[in-house]
Design an enzyme around this catalytic site. Structure first.
Site, mmCIF file in Angstrom:
data_model
loop_
_atom_site.group_PDB
_atom_site.id
_atom_site.type_symbol
_atom_site.label_atom_id
_atom_site.label_comp_id
_atom_site.label_asym_id
_atom_site.label_seq_id
_atom_site.Cartn_x
_atom_site.Cartn_y
_atom_site.Cartn_z
ATOM 1 N N LYS A 93 0.827 -1.218 0.000
ATOM 2 C CA LYS A 93 0.000 0.000 0.000
ATOM 3 C C LYS A 93 0.858 1.264 0.000
ATOM 4 O O LYS A 93 0.771 2.122 0.888
ATOM 5 C CB LYS A 93 -0.981 0.026 1.170
ATOM 6 C CG LYS A 93 -2.003 -1.102 1.106
ATOM 7 C CD LYS A 93 -3.131 -0.927 2.088
ATOM 8 C CE LYS A 93 -4.151 -2.031 2.000
ATOM 9 N NZ LYS A 93 -3.680 -3.324 2.537
HETATM 10 P P1 BMP Z 1 -8.691 -11.111 6.648
HETATM 11 O O1 BMP Z 1 -9.440 -11.983 5.639
HETATM 12 O O2 BMP Z 1 -7.954 -11.909 7.668
HETATM 13 O O3 BMP Z 1 -9.565 -10.029 7.253
HETATM 14 O O4 BMP Z 1 -7.509 -10.355 5.827
HETATM 15 C C1 BMP Z 1 -7.770 -9.405 4.838
HETATM 16 C C2 BMP Z 1 -6.503 -8.972 4.145
HETATM 17 O O5 BMP Z 1 -6.815 -8.040 3.109
HETATM 18 C C3 BMP Z 1 -5.469 -8.294 5.032
HETATM 19 O O6 BMP Z 1 -4.175 -8.684 4.604
HETATM 20 C C4 BMP Z 1 -5.677 -6.799 4.772
HETATM 21 O O7 BMP Z 1 -4.466 -6.054 4.894
HETATM 22 C C5 BMP Z 1 -6.170 -6.782 3.326
HETATM 23 N N1 BMP Z 1 -7.121 -5.677 2.991
HETATM 24 C C6 BMP Z 1 -8.365 -5.550 3.603
HETATM 25 O O8 BMP Z 1 -8.726 -6.359 4.467
HETATM 26 N N2 BMP Z 1 -9.201 -4.509 3.229
HETATM 27 C C7 BMP Z 1 -8.872 -3.600 2.281
HETATM 28 O O9 BMP Z 1 -9.672 -2.725 1.973
HETATM 29 C C8 BMP Z 1 -7.625 -3.721 1.645
HETATM 30 C C9 BMP Z 1 -6.770 -4.778 2.003
HETATM 31 O O10 BMP Z 1 -5.609 -4.915 1.383
#
Ligand code: BMP
Length: 266
Positions: A93
């Site tokens: 990011k």
């Molecule tokens: P999880 O399914 O455990 O919530 O992880 C989501 C992943 O996607 C994380 O690595 C987070 O940094 C990324 N992410 C997100 O959740 N929302 C966004 O809007 C952008 C992301 O990159």
């Protein structure tokens, strides 16, 4: 409408060589699952990459919280990506001036540009974020093997992105000299962009539980593919915290893929 087209047909419309490669990989491997390998130990990431590798098109990392990062870790990760046929995305990011993102992408401990097929960047700094990242790759054709996903929306509740920001992010992704470097958009809705040569990457995917304790908002695999227009669903804790991660990856893969097949058939 882009969501009605198959991944194969969209590969031919992609301006980014990496996007073309990813569309074709998804179609041939029959998976639109991205694993968010959010673990803090290198060996744990390698282990999960090996177990889930057969089911994913993309493995997404956050290398800045890996406690024992080394060049060997990257060598092993790259060989798993080759063996199981998936691409690597570093979810850095980037969000600074061109000169700084260029250094952050190419230099330092992580040397991200040397191994990550894809990275993420905020559009907040404007077009110069793309120019800065490209500059780290040097002259010639190097940028053809690399691509960027631009963030146009976030899954966090209360985030500050409004319609104007989304619209302008879409312009950066689709207009200008650097569009060949943009592989896709990270967003939550099919309305965010229309160009079928870009991939929509959507995080916040989980079969149960609708939120976490820190503002993350989840949708089911079917909802993100069919209602929100996702091309790739990103799953982290839905797989990482399962008692059998391999089986969980298989389940998410099957449900995301079935939802896509349904979407293009209707
Ligand atoms: P999880 O399914 O455990 O919530 O992880 C989501 C992943 O996607 C994380 O690595 C987070 O940094 C990324 N992410 C997100 O959740 N929302 C966004 O809007 C952008 C992301 O990159």
């Amino acid at each position: 409408q882009r969501t009605k087209l198959t991944y194969e047909s969209r590969a031919n419309l992609a301006k980014s060589a990496v996007a073309k490669r990813l569309f074709n990989l998804m179609a041939s491997k029959q998976t639109n699952l991205c694993l968010a390998a959010d673990l803090t130990k290198a060996d744990d990431i390698l282990d999960i990459a090996d177990k889930c590798g057969p089911h994913i098109c993309l493995l997404k990392t956050h290398v800045d919280f890996v406690e024992d990062f080394s060049e060997g870790f990257i060598t092993n990760l790259k060989s798993l990506a080759k063996r199981h046929n998936f691409l690597l995305m570093e979810d850095r990011k980037f969000a600074d001036i061109g000169n700084t993102v260029s250094l952050q992408y190419g230099k330092g401990i992580y040397k991200i540009s040397s191994w990550a097929d894809l990275v993420t960047a905020h559009t907040l700094p404007g077009r110069s974020v793309l120019q800065g990242l490209k500059a780290a790759l040097g002259p010639g054709d190097a940028s053809k093997e690399r691509g960027v996903f631009l963030l146009a929306e976030m899954s966090a509740s209360g985030n500050l992105i409004d319609d104007k920001y989304k619209e302008n992010s879409n312009k950066i992704a689709t207009e200008g000299a650097d569009v060949d470097f943009v592989a896709g958009v990270v967003c939550q809705s099919s309305k965010t962009f229309a160009f079928p040569g870009l991939l929509q990457l959507t995080p916040g995917v989980k079969i149960d539980e609708s939120v976490d304790k820190l503002g993350q908002q989840y949708q089911t695999p079917e909802h993100v593919i069919q209602e929100r227009g996702a091309d790739i669903g990103v799953v982290g804790r839905g797989i990482l915290q399962a008692s059998n991660v391999e089986q969980a990856a298989q389940t998410y893969r099957d449900r995301l893929w079935a939802a896509y097949k349904d979407r293009v058939a209707k």
